[in-house]
Scaffold this active site. Structure first.
Site, PDB file in Angstrom:
ATOM      1  N   ASP A  12       0.819  -1.220   0.000  1.00  0.00           N
ATOM      2  CA  ASP A  12       0.000   0.000   0.000  1.00  0.00           C
ATOM      3  C   ASP A  12       0.849   1.264   0.000  1.00  0.00           C
ATOM      4  O   ASP A  12       0.627   2.166  -0.807  1.00  0.00           O
ATOM      5  CB  ASP A  12      -0.941   0.014   1.215  1.00  0.00           C
ATOM      6  CG  ASP A  12      -2.028  -1.046   1.104  1.00  0.00           C
ATOM      7  OD1 ASP A  12      -2.386  -1.399  -0.037  1.00  0.00           O
ATOM      8  OD2 ASP A  12      -2.498  -1.521   2.145  1.00  0.00           O
ATOM      9  N   ARG A  92       1.393   2.035  16.257  1.00  0.00           N
ATOM     10  CA  ARG A  92       0.876   3.119  15.399  1.00  0.00           C
ATOM     11  C   ARG A  92       1.044   4.517  15.994  1.00  0.00           C
ATOM     12  O   ARG A  92       1.510   5.427  15.291  1.00  0.00           O
ATOM     13  CB  ARG A  92      -0.597   2.891  15.030  1.00  0.00           C
ATOM     14  CG  ARG A  92      -0.866   1.674  14.159  1.00  0.00           C
ATOM     15  CD  ARG A  92       0.099   1.530  13.035  1.00  0.00           C
ATOM     16  NE  ARG A  92      -0.315   0.541  12.065  1.00  0.00           N
ATOM     17  CZ  ARG A  92       0.505  -0.049  11.217  1.00  0.00           C
ATOM     18  NH1 ARG A  92       1.794   0.246  11.229  1.00  0.00           N
ATOM     19  NH2 ARG A  92       0.071  -0.927  10.359  1.00  0.00           N
ATOM     20  N   ASP A 121      -6.291   1.010  11.921  1.00  0.00           N
ATOM     21  CA  ASP A 121      -5.063   1.798  11.864  1.00  0.00           C
ATOM     22  C   ASP A 121      -5.300   3.233  11.409  1.00  0.00           C
ATOM     23  O   ASP A 121      -4.616   4.152  11.849  1.00  0.00           O
ATOM     24  CB  ASP A 121      -4.033   1.108  10.949  1.00  0.00           C
ATOM     25  CG  ASP A 121      -3.409  -0.090  11.637  1.00  0.00           C
ATOM     26  OD1 ASP A 121      -3.382  -0.102  12.879  1.00  0.00           O
ATOM     27  OD2 ASP A 121      -2.961  -1.015  10.938  1.00  0.00           O
ATOM     28  N   SER A 172      -1.983  -9.333   3.904  1.00  0.00           N
ATOM     29  CA  SER A 172      -1.523  -8.066   4.431  1.00  0.00           C
ATOM     30  C   SER A 172      -0.848  -8.376   5.769  1.00  0.00           C
ATOM     31  O   SER A 172      -1.466  -8.930   6.677  1.00  0.00           O
ATOM     32  CB  SER A 172      -2.725  -7.145   4.606  1.00  0.00           C
ATOM     33  OG  SER A 172      -2.375  -6.072   5.437  1.00  0.00           O
TER      34      SER A 172
HETATM   35  N1  ARG Z   1      -6.284  -6.166  13.686  1.00  0.00           N
HETATM   36  C1  ARG Z   1      -5.086  -5.678  14.240  1.00  0.00           C
HETATM   37  C2  ARG Z   1      -5.266  -4.299  14.791  1.00  0.00           C
HETATM   38  O1  ARG Z   1      -6.165  -3.612  14.418  1.00  0.00           O
HETATM   39  C3  ARG Z   1      -3.913  -5.801  13.315  1.00  0.00           C
HETATM   40  C4  ARG Z   1      -3.967  -5.044  12.030  1.00  0.00           C
HETATM   41  C5  ARG Z   1      -2.681  -5.231  11.314  1.00  0.00           C
HETATM   42  N2  ARG Z   1      -2.714  -4.959   9.912  1.00  0.00           N
HETATM   43  C6  ARG Z   1      -2.334  -5.814   8.951  1.00  0.00           C
HETATM   44  N3  ARG Z   1      -2.273  -5.324   7.785  1.00  0.00           N
HETATM   45  N4  ARG Z   1      -2.070  -7.060   9.140  1.00  0.00           N
HETATM   46  O2  ARG Z   1      -4.490  -3.869  15.608  1.00  0.00           O
END
Ligand code: ARG
Length: 396
Positions: A12, A92, A121, A172
């Protein structure tokens, strides 16, 4: 236009870099924040320049990540919905803060990130950026704005001569020292068992060694400091546990998770060290805390988890919760022995200078506390309301 892009080097953010540069002719400065992901960060830098970045920053925040974010998570026994150790959610706000600092120093017009409109995120990035950026710096999220799909991204990148790794095409992936998350592809079918290829930190329990692994983990004020008597500095200790415990098949999580945005998602994680440390920390708390402290802390911990998951690291409540959590953790010192065997982990021993457990008092062969009279008196007062109500209500 000068844009500072939070750049992971993945699908991305690479697409965004190409679009900003080639389509909108922006001057793009890329920032990769090192939170302990296994990627070769020199390759990420090279890729950024290849795709048109005018300047690249690699910011090493591993120590801050461990000491200010992960240590708090351990002290709060942070498992979202009882299972997810919050690796992505914790990283993050730190990434966004660093990106904001660079954007201000570079006099940028905008900050860009690669989040989609479906996930958590975007919230974590947007909220933290709003907290630290100046109001005249815009936040842009091209994947969300242009509704870019993963297959479109692959197409765009291939057009510009960028080789997309096979694993990036299927899933991902987000990784840092605390957890590895794998989403998408066939994993979106919640009834289907994840194939072995999605895992990279853990071996399958079936293939784990026949000999169990014993580890003594020492905590000081809620923070892990030693493994098998050897003092290890934070990131090193976590890495060691990830490798050793993961090689015994422990640390996989398969979770139907409640995202903030209203969507349930199927998430697969690997987090051997995080799960082991939280399990051990929680065990030690059971030994050193009073029942009231334990009950109260459960509520505080849950609120801490929810705020972090929901992207509200900057909420003032976090400071209040952290001070309660730190205060209670003053007594969470001691050693916990874990046994890892073919994908399972058990706590098999614990000891602490603050232990409320007394082997002498609990022994049925030593009888001075409580005496018969003390026990009877206690039971009388303890049950008085209940027995009174029982009698009154029985009669009517
Ligand atoms: N679901 C988790 C969260 O919101 C992990 C998201 C991670 N993203 C990924 N592209 N694998 O914290």
């Amino acid at each position: 236009m000068k844009v500072v892009l939070a750049y992971s080097g993945g699908l991305d953010t690479s697409t965004i870099l190409v679009l900003l540069k080639k389509k909108y002719n922006a001057d793009v400065i890329t920032v990769t924040v090192d939170v302990g992901q296994e990627d070769e960060l020199r390759d990420v830098e090279e890729r950024a320049y290849q795709l048109g970045a005018s300047k690249h920053y690699t910011v090493d925040t591993k120590d801050v990540f461990v000491e200010e974010y992960i240590y708090s998570a351990i002290k709060a026994n942070a498992l979202y919905e009882g299972k997810y150790p919050l690796g992505t959610a914790l990283a993050r706000p730190l990434i966004a803060k660093k990106v904001a600092e660079i954007a201000i120093a570079e006099g940028a017009d905008a900050v860009a990130h690669g989040c989609t409109g479906k996930g958590n995120d975007q919230i974590r990035f947007d909220v933290t950026l709003k907290a630290y950026l100046k109001p005249d710096i815009k936040i842009i999220a091209p994947v969300r704005e242009l509704k870019l799909t993963r297959s479109e991204n692959i197409k765009i990148l291939t057009e510009y001569g960028f080789k997309v790794p096979e694993s990036h095409k299927k899933y991902s992936i987000d990784e840092n020292i605390w957890s590895r998350s794998i989403e998408g592809g066939e994993l979106d079918d919640p009834y289907r068992e994840p194939s072995e290829e999605v895992f990279s930190w853990t071996v399958s329990p079936e293939k784990a060694p026949d000999k169990p692994l014993y580890l003594d983990i020492e905590f000081e004020k809620g923070v892990p400091t030693k493994v098998n008597g050897v003092r290890l500095y934070g990131a090193k200790l976590i890495k060691l546990l990830n490798t050793d415990i993961g090689s015994h098949g422990y640390g996989r999580i398969d979770l139907i998770e409640s995202r903030v945005i209203g969507l349930k998602s199927r998430e697969v994680y690997e987090a051997p060290a995080a799960l082991a440390l939280i399990e051990a920390h929680q065990d030690l708390e059971r030994m050193v805390l009073t029942p009231r402290e334990l009950r109260f802390k459960r509520l505080v911990d849950e609120m801490w988890c929810d705020l972090v998951y929901q992207g509200l690291w900057i909420d003032p409540m976090m400071e209040h919760l952290n001070s309660v959590i730190d205060s209670i953790n003053r007594f969470v010192s001691g050693t916990v022995r874990i046994k890892v065997y073919k994908g399972s982990l058990r706590i098999v021993g614990r000891t602490s200078p603050y232990s409320l457990y007394s082997q002498e008092l609990i022994d049925y062969n030593r009888g001075w506390y409580p005496s018969d009279a003390e026990a009877r008196g206690f039971i009388t007062a303890h049950s008085f309301y209940a027995l009174t109500a029982h009698k009154v209500r029985d009669k009517n």
